[in-house]
Design a protein around this motif. Structure first.
Motif, short mmCIF file in Angstrom:
data_model
loop_
_atom_site.label_atom_id
_atom_site.label_comp_id
_atom_site.label_asym_id
_atom_site.label_seq_id
_atom_site.Cartn_x
_atom_site.Cartn_y
_atom_site.Cartn_z
N ARG A 1 -1.85 -57.42 53.73
CA ARG A 1 -0.73 -57.44 54.67
C ARG A 1 -0.01 -58.78 54.63
NH1 ARG A 1 -2.27 -54.64 60.37
NH2 ARG A 1 -0.10 -55.24 60.72
N GLU A 2 -0.73 -59.88 54.34
CA GLU A 2 -0.07 -61.18 54.23
C GLU A 2 0.89 -61.21 53.05
OE1 GLU A 2 1.50 -64.66 54.82
OE2 GLU A 2 0.18 -63.66 56.26
N THR A 3 0.55 -60.54 51.96
CA THR A 3 1.46 -60.46 50.81
C THR A 3 2.72 -59.69 51.19
OG1 THR A 3 -0.37 -60.56 49.22
CG2 THR A 3 1.71 -59.63 48.44
N VAL A 4 2.54 -58.59 51.90
CA VAL A 4 3.69 -57.81 52.39
C VAL A 4 4.52 -58.66 53.34
CG1 VAL A 4 4.39 -55.84 53.80
CG2 VAL A 4 2.59 -55.57 52.08
N ARG A 5 3.85 -59.38 54.21
CA ARG A 5 4.56 -60.20 55.20
C ARG A 5 5.44 -61.26 54.52
NH1 ARG A 5 0.20 -61.43 58.27
NH2 ARG A 5 0.35 -59.35 59.19
N GLN A 6 4.94 -61.88 53.47
CA GLN A 6 5.72 -62.88 52.75
C GLN A 6 6.94 -62.26 52.08
OE1 GLN A 6 3.48 -65.14 49.88
NE2 GLN A 6 5.21 -66.44 49.32
N ALA A 7 6.75 -61.06 51.51
CA ALA A 7 7.89 -60.37 50.88
C ALA A 7 8.95 -60.02 51.92
CB ALA A 7 7.40 -59.10 50.18
N LEU A 8 8.52 -59.54 53.08
CA LEU A 8 9.48 -59.16 54.12
C LEU A 8 10.18 -60.38 54.70
CD1 LEU A 8 7.57 -56.36 56.08
CD2 LEU A 8 9.09 -56.17 54.10
N ARG A 9 9.47 -61.52 54.79
CA ARG A 9 10.11 -62.73 55.29
C ARG A 9 11.30 -63.11 54.42
NH1 ARG A 9 4.84 -64.87 56.86
NH2 ARG A 9 4.58 -65.71 54.75
N GLU A 10 11.14 -63.03 53.12
CA GLU A 10 12.25 -63.38 52.22
C GLU A 10 13.40 -62.39 52.36
OE1 GLU A 10 11.59 -64.31 48.21
OE2 GLU A 10 10.24 -66.00 48.65
N LEU A 11 13.10 -61.12 52.49
CA LEU A 11 14.15 -60.12 52.64
C LEU A 11 14.88 -60.29 53.97
CD1 LEU A 11 12.27 -57.03 51.16
CD2 LEU A 11 14.26 -58.16 50.16
N LEU A 12 14.18 -60.73 55.00
CA LEU A 12 14.82 -61.01 56.28
C LEU A 12 15.75 -62.21 56.17
CD1 LEU A 12 11.79 -60.44 58.67
CD2 LEU A 12 14.02 -59.32 58.93
N LEU A 13 15.29 -63.27 55.50
CA LEU A 13 16.11 -64.47 55.34
C LEU A 13 17.33 -64.19 54.47
CD1 LEU A 13 13.39 -67.23 54.86
CD2 LEU A 13 14.86 -66.89 56.84
N GLU A 14 17.21 -63.28 53.52
CA GLU A 14 18.34 -62.93 52.66
C GLU A 14 19.31 -61.96 53.32
OE1 GLU A 14 16.64 -61.40 49.09
OE2 GLU A 14 15.71 -63.33 48.54
N GLY A 15 18.94 -61.46 54.50
CA GLY A 15 19.84 -60.54 55.20
C GLY A 15 19.71 -59.10 54.76
N ARG A 16 18.70 -58.76 53.99
CA ARG A 16 18.50 -57.37 53.56
C ARG A 16 17.86 -56.54 54.67
NH1 ARG A 16 18.17 -56.20 48.22
NH2 ARG A 16 18.42 -54.08 49.03
N LEU A 17 17.11 -57.20 55.53
CA LEU A 17 16.44 -56.55 56.66
C LEU A 17 16.84 -57.25 57.95
CD1 LEU A 17 12.79 -56.30 55.25
CD2 LEU A 17 14.41 -54.41 55.47
#
Length: 264
Positions: A67-83
């Motif tokens: 889940r930490e790997t998923v969390r890191q991926a989602l953090r980047e997508l949030l910062l990029e404005g995709r999520l």
């Protein structure tokens, strides 16, 4: 120029506009979180704007990672404005707002993209002009100036913070004649007959202060785009100084360049 031969075991070429090697380090080993990020990004295209993303647990099971790997991926997508966050969940974000680097108001730029612009007044203060500000607004030190601070809205979503300084002598009835949720540039042009001649702008990336993050409704760690503008009227006289802070995940800026100089 000699052609470079590529072998079949090299990473595929990135799509036009994508980063070179698209996040793959020179040693060729793709970080696990980045592999998950690319798979989630592909999933976003199928969900569409506003679509709900599966939970971190479900994504971890789907991609067989922690889940930490998923969390890191989602953090980047949030910062990029995709999520974007929505309540207790995460949904697919819409495209970024494109704001031109030109003498046009925020209102005009947002309307061109079919969004509803707005502003929410935080404060309108009148105070004696300090020496450092005086040349920028065309007054002597100690003469009265206005400071107007407003949250920028797009379809009622908070996307930025705008701070404007202007001489009271130029807009003496700003506190009574101006609707704070409307375009200040429109007010100057239509009510006072003041036209914009030219401006100097400086663009940089910053992190919001805790107060700014609270007003905009973002985490303090979210990168922001900051524009400093010094505007002059059609006669070349200083008119205003503006500090505009935009969410880095919701905005991009465009400009048109002309030829005539030396290339690289």
């Amino acid at each position: 120029m000699r052609a470079v031969k590529h072998t079949d075991d090299e990473p595929p070429r990135p799509l036009p506009g994508a980063p070179v090697r698209d996040g793959i380090p020179e040693h060729g080993r793709i970080p696990k979180y980045y592999a998950v990020k690319t798979q989630v990004a592909a999933l976003l295209d199928t969900l569409g704007e506003g679509g709900a993303l599966p939970t971190e647990r479900d994504l971890a099971l789907r991609f067989e990672v922690s889940r930490e790997t998923v969390r890191q991926a989602l953090r980047e997508l949030l910062l990029e404005g995709r999520l974007r966050r929505s309540g207790r969940g995460t949904v697919v974000a819409g495209p970024k707002l494109e704001q031109p680097l030109a003498l046009a108001s925020y209102t005009e730029g947002v309307r061109r993209q079919g969004r509803r612009p707005g502003r929410s007044l935080i404060g309108l203060d009148r105070f004696p002009c300090p020496a450092a500000l005086a040349p920028d607004v065309g007054v002597a030190e100690g003469e009265p100036v206005w400071h107007m601070e407003r949250v920028l809205l797009a379809d009622d979503e908070r996307v930025g913070l705008e701070s404007t300084y202007v001489a009271v002598a130029r807009v003496p009835r700003l506190d009574t004649d101006f609707a704070p949720d409307s375009s200040f540039y429109g007010y100057l042009r239509e009510r006072l007959g003041i036209g914009f001649g030219d401006a100097d702008e400086r663009l940089e990336t910053v992190l919001a202060t805790p107060r700014e993050a609270l007003l905009i409704g973002t985490p303090p760690a979210l990168p922001m785009l900051l524009i400093h503008r010094l505007s002059r009227d059609t006669e070349g006289r200083p008119l205003e100084r503006v500090r505009s802070l935009y969410r880095g995940d919701r905005f991009s800026f465009t400009t048109h360049l002309r030829g005539g100089g030396q290339g690289s």
